[in-house]
Enzyme design. Structure first.
Site, PDB file in Angstrom:
ATOM      1  N   ARG A  22       0.858  -1.178   0.000  1.00 40.87           N
ATOM      2  CA  ARG A  22       0.000   0.000   0.000  1.00 40.87           C
ATOM      3  C   ARG A  22       0.902   1.239   0.000  1.00 40.87           C
ATOM      4  O   ARG A  22       2.002   1.222   0.558  1.00 40.87           O
ATOM      5  CB  ARG A  22      -0.928   0.027   1.226  1.00 40.87           C
ATOM      6  CG  ARG A  22      -2.019  -1.035   1.215  1.00 40.87           C
ATOM      7  CD  ARG A  22      -3.028  -0.808   0.108  1.00 40.87           C
ATOM      8  NE  ARG A  22      -4.138  -1.765   0.128  1.00 40.87           N
ATOM      9  CZ  ARG A  22      -4.167  -2.906  -0.538  1.00 40.87           C
ATOM     10  NH1 ARG A  22      -3.115  -3.254  -1.270  1.00 40.87           N
ATOM     11  NH2 ARG A  22      -5.225  -3.700  -0.485  1.00 40.87           N
TER      12      ARG A  22
ATOM     13  N   GLU B  86      -4.366   7.473  -3.948  1.00 42.06           N
ATOM     14  CA  GLU B  86      -4.734   6.862  -5.220  1.00 42.06           C
ATOM     15  C   GLU B  86      -6.133   7.337  -5.604  1.00 42.06           C
ATOM     16  O   GLU B  86      -7.014   7.333  -4.753  1.00 42.06           O
ATOM     17  CB  GLU B  86      -4.724   5.337  -5.117  1.00 42.06           C
ATOM     18  CG  GLU B  86      -3.347   4.749  -4.933  1.00 42.06           C
ATOM     19  CD  GLU B  86      -3.351   3.223  -4.899  1.00 42.06           C
ATOM     20  OE1 GLU B  86      -4.391   2.602  -5.233  1.00 42.06           O
ATOM     21  OE2 GLU B  86      -2.328   2.639  -4.525  1.00 42.06           O
TER      22      GLU B  86
ATOM     23  N   HIS C 256      -1.890   0.593  -9.721  1.00 39.43           N
ATOM     24  CA  HIS C 256      -2.414  -0.472  -8.860  1.00 39.43           C
ATOM     25  C   HIS C 256      -2.986  -1.616  -9.710  1.00 39.43           C
ATOM     26  O   HIS C 256      -4.128  -2.037  -9.530  1.00 39.43           O
ATOM     27  CB  HIS C 256      -3.476   0.073  -7.912  1.00 39.43           C
ATOM     28  CG  HIS C 256      -3.589  -0.718  -6.637  1.00 39.43           C
ATOM     29  ND1 HIS C 256      -3.860  -0.138  -5.416  1.00 39.43           N
ATOM     30  CD2 HIS C 256      -3.452  -2.048  -6.381  1.00 39.43           C
ATOM     31  CE1 HIS C 256      -3.904  -1.064  -4.480  1.00 39.43           C
ATOM     32  NE2 HIS C 256      -3.653  -2.239  -5.042  1.00 39.43           N
TER      33      HIS C 256
END
Length: 367
Positions: free
Chosen positions: A280, A309, A328
Site C-alpha cells: 500500500r 490513489e 495499482h
C-alpha cells in the site's frame, strides 16, 4: 398410514445461499460455480453485481437470507442485517478497506481474504520492474522511439546472480518473488511480523497456486522479524539490492520506510537499493521517498501503489528520478476471478468438513 415420526425428506432441507457481489460478470467463473453447485447440492447461488466503489444496492432479501457472502468491498450495513452469514469471503488480499465497517469492528463473522491468488502475477511485475531497471530498458526504449542506435546506453548493466532480495512481508506474494529470484541466482532474506524460528512455523498454510511460492519456507537464507525500528534496521543493514514491500497496511507499518531507513539502505549498499512497493502507498513516507530518489540514497523505485490513489497529476512523484509508477494493476490477471473462487470453494469444503478456514483475518492484527 400408521402413526410415528415422519422420515426427513431431502427436498425439505433448509437450503443455504451463496451470495456473490463481485464487479465482474458471473460468466467468468461459470465452470467453478457449476462445480460448487454439484458438490454442495443444498446450496443456491445468487449474483448481484456491484460497482467498483461498492455503493451499489444489493436486494435486502438476498443478504438477509445469505449463508455465505463473496465480495470485493460491498458489505451489508451491519451483522444484524445478515443474520445467517457463516463467513464472508473477500476477493482481495487485504481487508483494510473495510476495517472501520461495523461488520469488521462489531461482529465475529469470519472474514476470509483471497491471499495467495496474487503471487504469480505480482511476482512477475516485481521482477519485470527490477530487470527493466538493471538492464536499462527505459532509456533503451526512449532511444528506440527516437530511432537512435546507441549501444553504449545498454552496456553498463548488472545481472542478478549474487544479488540479495530482501522481502519485507514474507507472505504468498513474497514467497513467489523468492522462488523466481532464487531461480535467477539471488540470495533471499525474509522479514515477518512475528518470529518464525522452527520449520513448522515457516510453512505456508494458506492458499497456494500449484507449482508456485515457497510452501515450506526453504528459500530464505536468513529470517528477520518484528514491527519495531530496531529489528527493521537490522534487516535493512544487510546490503539489499532489491527491497520488496509486501506487508499489509496497519498502524505499525504506516510510513515503515522514511528518511532514516533510506539513509540506512544507502549506507549498507552505496551502489543503491531498488525498491518495489506492491503493498500500500502509505507504507512509504512518499515525500521522503522523492527526496531519497533525488539525493540518490536509493537507485530507484517501482510503485504499483501510491499515497493517495489515484495519484494527482500535479504530484511530484510523477517526475521523480528513476521511478516507475503503475496504477495499482500488478495483481490483475485473466485468471483472477477463477483463483479467488477456488479459495471460496476450499473454504466451503473446510467448513463442511470441520477444518480450519483458509486466510481468516485476525481483526486485531488487521490481516
Amino acid at each position: 398410514m400408521g402413526g410415528g415420526a415422519e422420515l426427513p425428506q431431502r427436498g425439505r432441507e433448509k437450503r443455504e445461499l451463496l451470495l456473490f457481489t463481485p464487479p465482474h460478470s458471473e460468466g467468468e467463473i461459470d465452470d467453478l460455480i457449476n462445480e460448487i453447485k454439484e458438490e454442495f447440492p443444498n446450496l443456491d447461488v445468487e449474483f448481484s453485481q456491484v460497482a467498483p466503489d461498492g455503493k451499489s444496492e444489493v436486494p435486502k432479501e438476498l443478504y438477509q437470507r445469505a449463508t455465505y457472502l463473496t465480495t470485493f468491498n460491498w458489505l451489508p450495513p451491519n451483522a444484524a442485517a445478515a443474520p445467517n452469514l457463516k463467513f464472508i469471503q473477500f476477493l482481495s488480499a487485504g481487508v483494510n478497506h473495510v476495517a472501520k465497517h461495523p461488520i469488521y469492528t462489531d461482529s465475529k463473522i469470519p472474514l476470509l481474504s483471497a491471499n495467495g491468488i496474487h503471487g504469480p502475477q505480482i511476482a512477475e511485475w516485481v521482477i519485470m520492474m527490477f530487470l527493466n531497471h538493471s538492464h536499462k530498458f527505459v532509456p533503451l526504449y526512449e532511444q528506440q522511439k527516437q530511432r537512435l542506435w546507441n549501444p553504449a546506453t545498454g552496456k553498463n548493466v548488472t545481472d542478478s546472480p549474487g544479488k540479495t532480495v530482501g522481502i519485507l512481508g514474507y507472505g504468498s506474494i513474497g514467497r513467489q518473488v523468492a522462488r523466481v529470484a532464487k531461480a535467477m541466482g539471488m540470495k533471499v532474506l525474509a522479514y515477518t511480523a512475528s518470529p518464525r524460528p522452527t520449520p513448522e512455523s515457516r510453512r505456508d498454510d494458506g492458499f497456494i497456486v500449484p507449482g508456485t511460492g515457497d510452501p515450506d519456507g526453504s528459500f530464505p537464507s536468513a529470517w528477520y522479524n518484528g514491527l519495531d525500528k530496531e529489528n527493521l534496521h537490522e534487516f535493512l543493514s544487510q546490503k539489499i539490492d532489491l527491497l520488496v514491500l509486501a506487508v499489509p497496511l496497519t498502524k505499525s507499518t504506516t510510513h515503515f520506510l522514511s528518511t532514516p531507513e533510506f539513509h540506512l539502505l544507502n549506507k549498507s549498499n552505496p551502489a543503491g537499493t531498488y525498491i518495489a512497493n506492491i503493498s500500500r502507498g502509505q507504507v512509504i513516507d512518499q515525500p521522503k521517498l522523492i527526496e531519497a530518489l533525488e539525493e540518490k540514497l536509493i537507485s530507484g523505485a517501482a510503485l504499483d501503489v501510491t499515497d493517495p490513489e489515484p495519484l494527482p497529476k500535479e504530484d511530484p512523484l510523477w517526475e521523480a528520478p528513476n521511478v516507475l509508477v503503475t496504477p495499482h494493476v500488478s495483481g490483475s490477471s485473466t485468471v483472477y476471478a477463477q483463483r479467488a473462487t477456488q479459495v471460496l470453494q476450499q473454504n466451503l469444503r473446510r467448513l463442511r468438513d470441520g477444518g480450519r478456514l483458509i486466510n481468516e483475518v485476525d481483526r486485531e492484527k488487521g490481516y
